[in-house]
Design a protein around this motif. Sequence first.
Motif, PDB file in Angstrom:
ATOM      1  N   ARG A 134      -1.333  10.920   1.100  1.00 27.76           N
ATOM      2  CA  ARG A 134      -1.466   9.961   1.395  1.00 27.76           C
ATOM      3  C   ARG A 134      -0.776   9.059   1.572  1.00 27.76           C
ATOM      4  NH1 ARG A 134      -6.888   8.016   0.097  1.00 27.76           N
ATOM      5  NH2 ARG A 134      -6.039   6.426   1.280  1.00 27.76           N
ATOM      6  N   TYR A 135       0.401   8.776   0.696  1.00 24.09           N
ATOM      7  CA  TYR A 135       2.026   8.088   1.384  1.00 24.09           C
ATOM      8  C   TYR A 135       2.308   8.901   2.817  1.00 24.09           C
ATOM      9  CZ  TYR A 135       6.711   6.796   1.176  1.00 24.09           C
ATOM     10  OH  TYR A 135       8.218   6.804   1.528  1.00 24.09           O
ATOM     11  N   ARG A 161       1.643   2.066  -3.853  1.00 20.67           N
ATOM     12  CA  ARG A 161       1.784   2.326  -4.112  1.00 20.67           C
ATOM     13  C   ARG A 161       1.273   3.833  -4.770  1.00 20.67           C
ATOM     14  NH1 ARG A 161      -2.130  -2.844  -3.243  1.00 20.67           N
ATOM     15  NH2 ARG A 161      -3.424  -0.954  -1.853  1.00 20.67           N
ATOM     16  N   PHE A 162       1.350   4.426  -2.843  1.00 22.73           N
ATOM     17  CA  PHE A 162       0.499   5.706  -3.113  1.00 22.73           C
ATOM     18  C   PHE A 162       2.156   6.237  -3.067  1.00 22.73           C
ATOM     19  CE2 PHE A 162      -1.847   5.108   0.768  1.00 22.73           C
ATOM     20  CZ  PHE A 162      -2.946   4.881  -0.043  1.00 22.73           C
ATOM     21  N   PHE A 211      -1.490  12.672  -3.472  1.00 24.82           N
ATOM     22  CA  PHE A 211      -0.588  11.265  -3.085  1.00 24.82           C
ATOM     23  C   PHE A 211       0.422  11.185  -2.252  1.00 24.82           C
ATOM     24  CE2 PHE A 211      -2.329   9.605  -7.368  1.00 24.82           C
ATOM     25  CZ  PHE A 211      -3.104   9.092  -7.093  1.00 24.82           C
ATOM     26  N   GLU A 223       0.017   7.265   5.399  1.00 23.34           N
ATOM     27  CA  GLU A 223       0.040   5.676   5.549  1.00 23.34           C
ATOM     28  C   GLU A 223       2.179   5.062   6.141  1.00 23.34           C
ATOM     29  OE1 GLU A 223      -0.222   1.611   5.411  1.00 23.34           O
ATOM     30  OE2 GLU A 223      -1.814   3.123   4.871  1.00 23.34           O
ATOM     31  N   LYS A 271       1.344  -1.363  -0.431  1.00 24.80           N
ATOM     32  CA  LYS A 271       0.308   0.102  -0.730  1.00 24.80           C
ATOM     33  C   LYS A 271       0.473   1.131   0.006  1.00 24.80           C
ATOM     34  CE  LYS A 271      -3.957   2.082   2.351  1.00 24.80           C
ATOM     35  NZ  LYS A 271      -4.479   1.780   3.645  1.00 24.80           N
TER      36      LYS A 271
END
Length: 426
Positions: A92-93, A38-39, A89, A96, A35
């Motif tokens: 979001r990175y 992906r970011f 992104f 996470e 995951k």
Amino acid sequence: MDNLTIANIALDIFCLVLCLIPIVYLVNDRRYQLKLNRFFMGISISNAFMIIGDLADWCIKDVSEPTMALALSLLSLLFYISSAFVLYFFARYMDEYLKLSGRVRTIFLAVITALCAVHIFFAAISPFTGAIYYVSASGYQRGPLFMISQMVPLLCYLSFTFLVIWCRKKLTRREVIFFLLYIFIPLGGGAAQMFCRGIAVVNVGVTLALLFIFVNIQSERDLLVKQQEKELAESRIDIMLSQIQPHFLYNALTTIRQLCDVDPKQAKEAVRDFSLFLRGNMDSLKSKAPIPFEQELSHVENYLSLERQRFQGRLQIVYDITARDFSLPPLTLQPIVENAVRHGALSREEGGTVTVHTGETDTAYVITVQDDGLGIRATLEDGRSHVGIENVRGRLSALCGGTLTLDSVAGVGTTAVITIPKEEMP
């Protein structure tokens, strides 16, 4: 085409090549399946499209033909939309990477999403209204609301800075430095390009900052993940060995031998259950990802069937399965159930009952294993973990973001609760 324009084109092409490096790395060996990766890949791809859009401003100077004017307008739109996705992104990175939760996570993602949505909205209407930019006979021009395209990244970077400072205790000094470099290098480039149009430094700043993150944080994180996978594999072996202990094998085979004399049909069923139980343990070594709950439940049923044949009326099992369509790490439920049998129900001379219940909430699947024994403290006085509870807890956290809690009351019994968040499931 003057020398400055040629230099800007060369810089953009150079940056485009550089941002392809992490993309190729993440595609190789399917690293993007993680995951966090992906970011990071989303940041890299968005950055590549942003550079492609920026190239149009330097390459298309003659807009006398309608097709060229349209191409310049659409590629400029690509630049602005892609720049918003770079910010999204990256947010979001960070979310996470830092494992944000609660109000901080909700507010942070809501603010970034709203800012990026505003950016995309004004960019999308610009080809028709000229809000942020427009194309004239002289080429690309800044619109009256151009400052929106500068203020949105500024506010996003300020949010990133606040988050890094807020979560600094979760980061090493090295991580803090390189996250701040990612924030301030593009900010400096944006300020320079806003006041000195004609210098393509924003893309250079974003790309270099992205490579700093990639080389100094992301690659190190990947090494850590590989180490964790190795440790998880070793934990699976430890868990399996803890379940197939010599005394269990001896007791199971003794039970089967006795059944051969008094009830051959039941002995056949016991041999089947025993072989399926061993097979389930061995299969768990091959699985690196969560498995369907039904598969784990079948393994538990085989184990309990053997134990019931051995202890007869002393052991009662109650299944209350209301949720089935989810996954969990292999050998997660079975060790907890064994703990409930050996140190719970059978801790009483007269025996007891083990109840396995599954359910779900809006955000998670919940498995509850309950016994009516004497309580963990009364039965685990030697202080050993017997069924690898800590291994189960660690694999739950690493593979699906799950948790394991134990609540034991002396003389009443023990309740184990496994919680698996829906949003973390693959």
